[in-house]
Design a protein around this motif. Structure first.
Motif, PDB file in Angstrom:
ATOM      1  N   GLY A 189      41.484  51.608  48.219  1.00  0.00           N
ATOM      2  CA  GLY A 189      40.620  51.847  47.069  1.00  0.00           C
ATOM      3  C   GLY A 189      39.245  51.240  47.245  1.00  0.00           C
ATOM      4  N   LYS A 190      38.257  51.885  46.624  1.00  0.00           N
ATOM      5  CA  LYS A 190      36.875  51.418  46.668  1.00  0.00           C
ATOM      6  C   LYS A 190      36.318  51.390  45.253  1.00  0.00           C
ATOM      7  N   HIS A 191      35.430  50.426  44.979  1.00  0.00           N
ATOM      8  CA  HIS A 191      34.803  50.352  43.657  1.00  0.00           C
ATOM      9  C   HIS A 191      33.368  49.866  43.803  1.00  0.00           C
ATOM     10  N   ASP A 192      32.478  50.483  43.033  1.00  0.00           N
ATOM     11  CA  ASP A 192      31.068  50.090  42.995  1.00  0.00           C
ATOM     12  C   ASP A 192      30.865  49.120  41.835  1.00  0.00           C
ATOM     13  N   PHE A 193      30.426  47.916  42.154  1.00  0.00           N
ATOM     14  CA  PHE A 193      30.239  46.886  41.140  1.00  0.00           C
ATOM     15  C   PHE A 193      28.786  46.770  40.681  1.00  0.00           C
ATOM     16  N   GLY A 194      27.924  47.663  41.157  1.00  0.00           N
ATOM     17  CA  GLY A 194      26.514  47.578  40.796  1.00  0.00           C
ATOM     18  C   GLY A 194      25.832  46.515  41.643  1.00  0.00           C
ATOM     19  N   GLY A 195      25.169  46.947  42.699  1.00  0.00           N
ATOM     20  CA  GLY A 195      24.556  45.996  43.618  1.00  0.00           C
ATOM     21  C   GLY A 195      25.396  45.731  44.847  1.00  0.00           C
ATOM     22  N   PHE A 196      26.684  45.976  44.752  1.00  0.00           N
ATOM     23  CA  PHE A 196      27.570  45.871  45.909  1.00  0.00           C
ATOM     24  C   PHE A 196      28.839  46.682  45.640  1.00  0.00           C
ATOM     25  N   SER A 197      29.487  47.107  46.715  1.00  0.00           N
ATOM     26  CA  SER A 197      30.756  47.815  46.580  1.00  0.00           C
ATOM     27  C   SER A 197      31.803  47.147  47.450  1.00  0.00           C
ATOM     28  N   VAL A 198      33.055  47.308  47.064  1.00  0.00           N
ATOM     29  CA  VAL A 198      34.186  46.714  47.781  1.00  0.00           C
ATOM     30  C   VAL A 198      35.223  47.788  48.049  1.00  0.00           C
ATOM     31  N   LYS A 199      35.663  47.878  49.284  1.00  0.00           N
ATOM     32  CA  LYS A 199      36.802  48.714  49.632  1.00  0.00           C
ATOM     33  C   LYS A 199      37.824  47.844  50.335  1.00  0.00           C
ATOM     34  N   LEU A 200      39.083  47.950  49.941  1.00  0.00           N
ATOM     35  CA  LEU A 200      40.136  47.153  50.561  1.00  0.00           C
ATOM     36  C   LEU A 200      40.844  47.955  51.644  1.00  0.00           C
ATOM     37  N   THR A 201      41.068  47.312  52.764  1.00  0.00           N
ATOM     38  CA  THR A 201      41.795  47.924  53.866  1.00  0.00           C
ATOM     39  C   THR A 201      43.118  47.189  54.057  1.00  0.00           C
ATOM     40  N   GLN A 202      43.977  47.755  54.843  1.00  0.00           N
ATOM     41  CA  GLN A 202      45.218  47.056  55.146  1.00  0.00           C
ATOM     42  C   GLN A 202      44.951  45.880  56.076  1.00  0.00           C
ATOM     43  N   ALA A 203      45.864  44.930  56.049  1.00  0.00           N
ATOM     44  CA  ALA A 203      45.893  43.803  56.974  1.00  0.00           C
ATOM     45  C   ALA A 203      47.356  43.504  57.239  1.00  0.00           C
ATOM     46  N   PHE A 204      47.679  43.081  58.442  1.00  0.00           N
ATOM     47  CA  PHE A 204      49.065  42.782  58.785  1.00  0.00           C
ATOM     48  C   PHE A 204      49.268  41.279  58.776  1.00  0.00           C
ATOM     49  N   HIS A 205      49.827  40.789  57.666  1.00  0.00           N
ATOM     50  CA  HIS A 205      50.007  39.358  57.440  1.00  0.00           C
ATOM     51  C   HIS A 205      51.053  39.224  56.341  1.00  0.00           C
ATOM     52  N   SER A 206      50.972  38.184  55.537  1.00  0.00           N
ATOM     53  CA  SER A 206      51.815  38.010  54.361  1.00  0.00           C
ATOM     54  C   SER A 206      50.938  37.472  53.245  1.00  0.00           C
ATOM     55  N   SER A 207      51.482  37.369  52.031  1.00  0.00           N
ATOM     56  CA  SER A 207      50.663  36.883  50.923  1.00  0.00           C
ATOM     57  C   SER A 207      51.544  36.312  49.825  1.00  0.00           C
ATOM     58  N   SER A 208      51.259  35.068  49.456  1.00  0.00           N
ATOM     59  CA  SER A 208      51.961  34.415  48.354  1.00  0.00           C
ATOM     60  C   SER A 208      51.077  33.321  47.799  1.00  0.00           C
ATOM     61  N   VAL A 209      51.380  32.913  46.574  1.00  0.00           N
ATOM     62  CA  VAL A 209      50.659  31.818  45.921  1.00  0.00           C
ATOM     63  C   VAL A 209      51.660  30.711  45.631  1.00  0.00           C
ATOM     64  N   PHE A 210      51.318  29.481  45.962  1.00  0.00           N
ATOM     65  CA  PHE A 210      52.182  28.350  45.631  1.00  0.00           C
ATOM     66  C   PHE A 210      51.822  27.859  44.237  1.00  0.00           C
ATOM     67  N   ASP A 211      52.746  27.984  43.326  1.00  0.00           N
ATOM     68  CA  ASP A 211      52.484  27.649  41.925  1.00  0.00           C
ATOM     69  C   ASP A 211      53.362  26.481  41.495  1.00  0.00           C
ATOM     70  N   GLY A 212      52.971  25.287  41.894  1.00  0.00           N
ATOM     71  CA  GLY A 212      53.711  24.092  41.482  1.00  0.00           C
ATOM     72  C   GLY A 212      54.900  23.798  42.359  1.00  0.00           C
ATOM     73  N   LYS A 213      56.005  24.548  42.152  1.00  0.00           N
ATOM     74  CA  LYS A 213      57.236  24.256  42.875  1.00  0.00           C
ATOM     75  C   LYS A 213      57.748  25.437  43.701  1.00  0.00           C
ATOM     76  N   GLN A 214      57.088  26.575  43.603  1.00  0.00           N
ATOM     77  CA  GLN A 214      57.606  27.748  44.295  1.00  0.00           C
ATOM     78  C   GLN A 214      56.480  28.659  44.762  1.00  0.00           C
ATOM     79  N   PHE A 215      56.826  29.488  45.746  1.00  0.00           N
ATOM     80  CA  PHE A 215      55.894  30.505  46.209  1.00  0.00           C
ATOM     81  C   PHE A 215      56.133  31.784  45.415  1.00  0.00           C
TER      82      PHE A 215
END
Length: 228
Positions: free
Chosen positions: A93-119
């Motif tokens: 997906g791509k979006h124009d934010f006015g002055g800049f645009s962002v498009k997200l591409t795939q990446a081969f990794h993982s993703s999590s957030v540590f929130d206190g006691k758990q991922f």
């Protein structure tokens, strides 16, 4: 486009009044040059994924600047649950934010957030195509080398790429050179290296490897800027 490096994978990108920061890992980053979140004045925070060495000071910066966090759906929802303004996106997906645009591409990794006691699962990791002032930066996030980088390079005119080179968790230097070739870029900023012992790399060797492929390698020091 002016790009300022704050160590690890953190880049501040600006053009005139438009300023965004990608993966603002500052406070706990030994290579941030002592930069604190209250120094950062931006219109948006962009996240490639949720790991702490990328998520970093996102919520504080977003709150202090009253600006949105731009991230994949699950990660944006997490930020929203913590009180942040968000703009949720997803891969392709791509979006124009006015002055800049962002498009997200795939990446081969993982993703999590540590929130206190758990991922907590934070959705898919992403790369970022950031266009601003007639220039395009590709921030690959944390990723392995993957064949569709050729497609990203074919479908987008990329002026400079920020590529992870630290190995162990991401691509190493040799794969990053191949990535740059597939992306059809002639300028690279190495990221995700020299922050911890396991991802240490030699800057002279990096310059030599990329130089042999006729690619200019900008091994920026923390708080050092580059204009393209």
């Amino acid at each position: 486009m002016k790009i300022t490096y704050y160590g690890h994978s953190c880049l501040l990108v600006e053009n005139g009044e438009h300023r965004v920061i990608i993966d603002p890992f500052l406070t706990a980053n030994p290579n941030s040059g002592g930069t604190t979140p209250d120094e950062i004045k931006v219109n948006a925070v962009i996240l490639t994924h949720g790991h702490g060495d990328h998520f970093g000071d996102t919520l504080q910066i977003a709150q202090m600047n009253d600006c949105p966090v731009i991230a994949t759906f699950e990660l944006a929802q997490y930020c929203q649950s913590k009180g942040a303004k968000t703009h949720e996106m997803n891969l392709g997906g791509k979006h124009d934010f006015g002055g800049f645009s962002v498009k997200l591409t795939q990446a081969f990794h993982s993703s999590s957030v540590f929130d206190g006691k758990q991922f907590i699962y934070a959705g898919m990791p992403a790369g970022v195509l950031l266009s601003m002032g007639g220039k395009t930066l590709y921030h690959a996030g944390d990723t392995a080398l993957f064949g569709d980088m050729k497609l990203i390079g074919e479908r987008n005119r990329i002026d400079i790429a920020a590529l992870p080179v630290g190995d162990n968790y991401t691509m190493g230097p040799e794969d990053a050179v191949t990535a740059a070739q597939w992306l059809n870029v002639k300028q690279v900023i190495p990221i995700h290296y020299n922050t911890f012992p396991v991802i240490e790399q030699d800057n002279k060797r990096l310059k030599s490897l990329f130089g042999d492929a006729d690619i200019r390698c900008h091994t920026l020091q923390s708080r050092e800027s580059l204009e393209i």
